[in-house]
Design a protein around this motif. Sequence first.
Motif, PDB file in Angstrom:
ATOM      1  N   UNK A 272       0.830  -1.211   0.000  1.00 43.43           N
ATOM      2  CA  UNK A 272       0.000   0.000   0.000  1.00 43.43           C
ATOM      3  C   UNK A 272       0.855   1.247   0.000  1.00 43.43           C
ATOM      4  N   UNK A 273       0.340   2.283  -0.662  1.00 43.57           N
ATOM      5  CA  UNK A 273       1.091   3.531  -0.769  1.00 43.57           C
ATOM      6  C   UNK A 273       0.678   4.542   0.277  1.00 43.57           C
ATOM      7  N   UNK A 274       1.140   5.777   0.104  1.00 44.19           N
ATOM      8  CA  UNK A 274       0.763   6.886   0.981  1.00 44.19           C
ATOM      9  C   UNK A 274      -0.068   7.853   0.148  1.00 44.19           C
ATOM     10  N   UNK A 275      -1.306   8.025   0.535  1.00 47.75           N
ATOM     11  CA  UNK A 275      -2.218   8.880  -0.229  1.00 47.75           C
ATOM     12  C   UNK A 275      -1.680  10.297  -0.358  1.00 47.75           C
ATOM     13  N   UNK A 276      -1.903  10.876  -1.535  1.00 46.23           N
ATOM     14  CA  UNK A 276      -1.532  12.259  -1.836  1.00 46.23           C
ATOM     15  C   UNK A 276      -0.026  12.484  -1.809  1.00 46.23           C
ATOM     16  N   UNK A 277       0.748  11.412  -2.049  1.00 46.78           N
ATOM     17  CA  UNK A 277       2.199  11.518  -2.209  1.00 46.78           C
ATOM     18  C   UNK A 277       2.593  10.688  -3.423  1.00 46.78           C
ATOM     19  N   UNK A 279       4.693   8.281  -3.128  1.00 50.15           N
ATOM     20  CA  UNK A 279       5.105   6.971  -2.608  1.00 50.15           C
ATOM     21  C   UNK A 279       4.058   5.918  -2.982  1.00 50.15           C
ATOM     22  N   UNK A 280       4.434   5.045  -3.903  1.00 54.79           N
ATOM     23  CA  UNK A 280       3.542   3.943  -4.271  1.00 54.79           C
ATOM     24  C   UNK A 280       3.605   2.825  -3.243  1.00 54.79           C
ATOM     25  N   UNK A 281       4.710   2.766  -2.496  1.00 52.62           N
ATOM     26  CA  UNK A 281       4.859   1.818  -1.400  1.00 52.62           C
ATOM     27  C   UNK A 281       5.235   2.579  -0.134  1.00 52.62           C
ATOM     28  N   UNK A 282       4.365   2.534   0.843  1.00 50.13           N
ATOM     29  CA  UNK A 282       4.632   3.243   2.096  1.00 50.13           C
ATOM     30  C   UNK A 282       5.900   2.742   2.775  1.00 50.13           C
ATOM     31  N   UNK A 283       6.188   1.445   2.574  1.00 46.93           N
ATOM     32  CA  UNK A 283       7.359   0.864   3.243  1.00 46.93           C
ATOM     33  C   UNK A 283       8.674   1.479   2.778  1.00 46.93           C
ATOM     34  N   UNK A 284       8.666   2.160   1.630  1.00 48.91           N
ATOM     35  CA  UNK A 284       9.888   2.784   1.113  1.00 48.91           C
ATOM     36  C   UNK A 284      10.088   4.199   1.647  1.00 48.91           C
ATOM     37  N   UNK A 285       9.122   4.724   2.344  1.00 42.91           N
ATOM     38  CA  UNK A 285       9.217   6.085   2.869  1.00 42.91           C
ATOM     39  C   UNK A 285       9.989   6.108   4.182  1.00 42.91           C
TER      40      UNK A 285
END
Length: 404
Positions: A272-277, A279-285
């Motif tokens: 899953x990503x981070x909405x309105x960013x 980042x297609x994968x939240x884990x990479x943030x």
Amino acid sequence: MTLTTADRPATAAAPTSDDLVARAAELVPLLRRNAETTERQRRVVEENIEAIQAAGLYGVSVPSRLGGLQTDLTTSLRVSVELARGDGSTAWVSTLMNVCSWMTGLFPDRAQQEVWGEDPAARVCGVLSPTATSRKVDGGLVVTGKWGFASGCLHSQWAGLGIPVVNDAGEPIDQGMALIPMSELSVEDTWYVAGMRGTGSNTLVAEEVFVPDHRILSVTRAIGGDYPTEHQDESLYRSALVPVLALVLIAPQVGLAKQALEIVKSSLAKGRGISYTFYEKSSLAPTTQLQVAQASQLIDTAELHMLRAAGDIDRAAEAGEYLDFATRARVRADVSTIARSCREAVDLLLNVHGAGSFAEANPMQRVWRDLETGSRHAVVNPEIGFELYGRSLLGVEEQITALI
């Protein structure tokens, strides 16, 4: 008819601490499947109770001479943590019934035989607050009162309830705990709450109930380690009263925080990503990585404090010593640190999981509500725990509570 160890059939070797923790872990999928139903019905579903009973986990604090497992406090806490990974309400109820069984093990043998002699699987709930009146009669007290927040009352056969102990003139001379069969009590349906809904922590009511002297424990003397059990060789029942009663309350909170971490990691693993960013994968943030790491460390901090405190209690009991005052005061602060660490960890994980955490279909919202509710128990209050520990550290003799 009462039973002794000699009367019971031979059994296999007692399970180890790790064996019991593994049994609890095996129940996690079942408890998670039943969590919504438990909450909706405002009581733990019987399938959970029966599964925990079948696994022997309601015997961890019951004397082995009466059919129990008689483990140490560390084992009992580790079992509670695992159960809370499945469901907070189930873990809370199970933990409270187990610690009430431990308290029953402090009573004279005659009282213990009445609880477990006929039924080694009997469970005990309890409320320490003496919200009752007592009248002295020949051989005991007649008790009338109401006790709120009686976790486990819907699944127990006995209750340990706080009462004033009075003399013939009706004057209070002590605070006690009375063991009363649930058949002599009624239950008022009062448990309508935001969190820990499934615990069914309703109100118990006694109307002119006679309690014999041997089923009344002096709480005042017990706080100092003076227990009336004749079985002084049983180290579990030499454990320090208030540290045990305080520490058990936070084991489910550690398990709930662990459950929250598992939910978030599972969600992140799905990409899953981070909405309105971008980042297609939240884990990479980096923000996700930092918050998950910080939450994990806070949970570790909570668990390490719990295990250190439990180890101190177990070692003192094994050595036949009552835990010293300074360490008992520190355990109250440990409980405060554990509660605060678990709440901070889940707060970070909610940030990572996002607003979707609060959807009714998302188990994160139940974990959050259960943790926020359970960690507000009066004995867990962080500020009180830190204040009394600070007084101890600084040699201030006047304390703010007798519960140390």
